[in-house]
Scaffold this motif. Structure first.
Motif, short mmCIF file in Angstrom:
data_model
loop_
_atom_site.label_atom_id
_atom_site.label_comp_id
_atom_site.label_asym_id
_atom_site.label_seq_id
_atom_site.Cartn_x
_atom_site.Cartn_y
_atom_site.Cartn_z
N ARG A 184 19.43 10.42 53.66
CA ARG A 184 17.87 10.55 54.12
C ARG A 184 17.53 9.94 55.49
NH1 ARG A 184 17.37 7.13 49.36
NH2 ARG A 184 16.95 4.88 49.85
N GLY A 185 18.59 9.90 56.41
CA GLY A 185 18.22 9.44 57.79
C GLY A 185 17.27 10.40 58.51
N CYS A 186 16.25 10.12 59.28
CA CYS A 186 15.62 11.08 59.86
C CYS A 186 14.87 10.36 60.96
CB CYS A 186 14.20 11.59 58.98
SG CYS A 186 13.30 10.11 58.33
N ILE A 187 14.04 11.16 62.00
CA ILE A 187 13.49 10.67 63.21
C ILE A 187 11.87 10.74 63.13
CG2 ILE A 187 13.35 11.19 65.70
CD1 ILE A 187 16.14 12.00 65.62
N ALA A 188 11.05 9.83 63.01
CA ALA A 188 9.71 9.92 62.77
C ALA A 188 9.13 10.17 64.27
CB ALA A 188 8.92 8.68 62.39
N LEU A 189 8.08 10.57 64.29
CA LEU A 189 7.28 10.98 65.67
C LEU A 189 6.01 10.42 65.61
CD1 LEU A 189 7.12 12.69 68.11
CD2 LEU A 189 5.96 14.66 67.02
N LEU A 190 5.55 9.86 66.74
CA LEU A 190 4.41 9.10 66.85
C LEU A 190 4.06 9.65 68.00
CD1 LEU A 190 6.13 6.97 65.21
CD2 LEU A 190 4.43 5.29 65.74
N THR A 191 2.67 9.79 68.39
CA THR A 191 1.95 10.09 69.72
C THR A 191 0.75 9.31 69.96
OG1 THR A 191 0.44 11.75 68.51
CG2 THR A 191 2.77 12.74 68.87
N SER A 192 0.64 9.29 71.29
CA SER A 192 -0.36 8.68 72.08
C SER A 192 -0.82 9.20 73.00
CB SER A 192 0.26 7.18 72.18
OG SER A 192 -0.80 6.29 72.75
#
Length: 516
Positions: A184-192
């Motif tokens: 269940r490894g994944c890459i999260a995305l945050l934006t600014s």
């Protein structure tokens, strides 16, 4: 710690901070015409978690990828108080220029007293080159529902300005809270819009359901291909090491490249590699990764080691990534080298066998057996089952192998680094009392298929480090110490298995100590 490997050249500023300290995860950034390569540094004389991972950030700089200067003091250090979020290590992150043009660092803080919780911190500099950063980072504020992710793995932020969306993006290596434990490894995305206020996307950017955690991610595009490349590192099989995926959009979907590499840029032992653009050429990226230390008496790989030589990555005509030694570094190697004409003959070596294996070893002096060497060659005739280089061969010709096999239906080749002694089945081990450790890396340490070797092969031997470049791929490994019962060990030789091969334009160069 007697088994901790030392740099190939005493006092070198690039490979590692000191013989007692290892270099780990690289964080490069191009500032004007200067390459800043931040990297994690282990505390002196440490081997295992947790002491070895109480890392700090070091920095080296260069304008030509050959001559490097190292900051005299760490850029970031763990927090001094037990309650600090980075008290037990300042871990991987990113360096990026903010809206005001000044350099910012986003990094992972690690604290064992918080059950190993990882948080993302930010520290700022007052200038473009990051002359000095705030002494204590602050934990970033995130807007959004974090409940879908685990508390422990939320780390390795990669921050860049996405021109396609006119916002800063932050990729974070993490794990979904629910699902199969090991995948269940994944890459999260945050934006600014400003690096101050971060919003978490409702869905992960990448969640392939095939890995534990995607370490040290990065995302970039190359104008020549128009593709977007998601690069991250896997610490478990299959296809461990730094890998890439490709998409038409920064939001994916990210696909496994069909280029014979399975997306591998190298193998398990060239790890946590990250890149920055080449000065003056946005179609090329410069990559920096590390090759792990190995404790011979324990038979264990360590986190951190030596930085591999700088590598240039670009896209081929189909948009797949290809890896080469950085041309500046290759040129410097040749300029700093002493040609060994009498060793290589600088010509053609024809090896033939029929139904057997034949080997040929050059005559090296005792010094040459220890020196750093650059070996280059082309392959012409290749009517054989396999052929290539033997490395660290004992008197019985048992050796690690750079094994090349030509495809029957075209001119492409498969290239692999092979262990010197593949493990035996238990019943044979019982008979011969050879209960060898069963390495995960074995018998194939690194393998790439579908390579065009028309441009030749380069092999760099730095002490026990092996870095091979050919056909747009690299293969790297750190050889263990020769076994005490192996008798005399020969540095390298040539072999052919059942057939004929012509090695042409062979050149062996001795890298003079202190030149690089």
């Amino acid at each position: 710690m007697g088994s901790l490997p030392t740099p190939s050249h005493e006092g070198t500023a690039y490979s590692r901070p000191s013989p007692a300290q290892a270099a780990a995860d690289a964080i490069p950034i191009l500032v004007d015409d200067t390459y800043h390569v931040f990297h994690l540094t282990t505390p002196p004389f440490t081997q295992h978690h947790p002491p070895r991972l109480r890392s700090c950030w070091s920095r080296i700089r260069s304008q030509n990828l050959v001559d490097w200067t190292r900051d005299s003091q760490p850029v970031l250090k763990p927090g001094a108080r037990p309650s600090d979020p980075d008290a037990d290590g300042v871990w991987t992150g990113a360096a990026v220029h903010g809206p005001d043009g000044n350099m910012n660092i986003f990094y992972t803080g690690y604290n064992l007293s918080q059950n190993g919780k990882q948080v993302i911190l930010r520290t700022k500099s007052k200038d473009r080159h990051g002359a000095q950063f705030e002494s204590q980072g602050t934990v970033i504020a995130i807007q959004g529902d974090m409940s879908q992710f685990e508390d422990i793995d939320f780390r390795d932020p990669y921050v860049f300005f996405n021109d396609a969306e006119s916002r800063y993006w932050m990729l974070v290596a993490t794990r979904l809270r629910n699902g199969p434990h090991w995948s269940r490894g994944c890459i999260a995305l945050l934006t600014s819009s400003n690096l101050d206020d971060w919003t978490l996307d409702a869905e992960p950017l990448y969640s392939p359901n095939d890995m534990f955690c995607p370490e040290c991610p990065e995302l970039f595009t190359l104008p020549s291909s128009g593709k977007w490349y998601l690069v991250y590192s896997r610490f478990h099989a299959p296809n461990a090491g730094t890998v890439y995926r490709v998409a038409d959009s920064p939001r994916g979907p990210f696909r496994v490249p069909r280029d014979g590499s399975n997306g591998r840029l190298d193998g398990r032992r060239w790890y946590a590699a990250k890149s920055c653009p080449r000065a003056g050429n946005p179609d090329q990226r410069l990559y920096f990764g590390w090759l792990g230390d190995f404790v011979d008496e324990q038979g264990k790989w360590l986190w951190g080691g030596d930085l591999g030589v700088p590598r240039q990555v670009s896209a081929d005509s189909q948009g797949w990534l290809r890896v080469d030694m950085a041309p500046e570094y290759r040129h410097a190697l040749r300029e700093a080298a002493e040609p060994l004409e009498k060793v290589s003959g600088r010509g053609t070596l024809l090896l033939e066998s029929s139904g057997s294996t034949r080997t040929s070893f050059p005559k090296l002096t005792a010094d040459m057996e220890q020196d750093d060497l650059l070996i280059t060659f082309n392959v012409q005739t290749k009517e054989a089952h396999s052929f290539g280089l033997l490395l660290q061969a004992d008197e019985s010709d048992k050796a690690f192998r750079l094994s090349i096999a030509a495809n029957a239906h075209d001119s492409l080749c498969s290239v692999a680094l092979m262990t010197d002694f593949p493990p035996l089945d238990d019943f044979w081990a019982d008979q011969y009392q050879l209960h060898l450790p069963r390495p995960i890396d074995g018998p194939e340490l690194v393998r790439h298929d579908g390579l065009d070797l028309e441009g030749g092969i380069s092999v760099l031997l730095r002490a026990r480090l092996v870095e091979v470049f050919g056909g747009g791929r690299s293969l790297s490994f750190r050889l263990p110490a020769p076994r005490a019962d192996g008798g005399k060990t020969r540095r390298f030789g040539w072999f052919v298995e059942d057939g004929a091969v012509a090695f042409e334009e062979i050149a062996v160069h001795r890298i003079r100590p202190g030149q690089l």
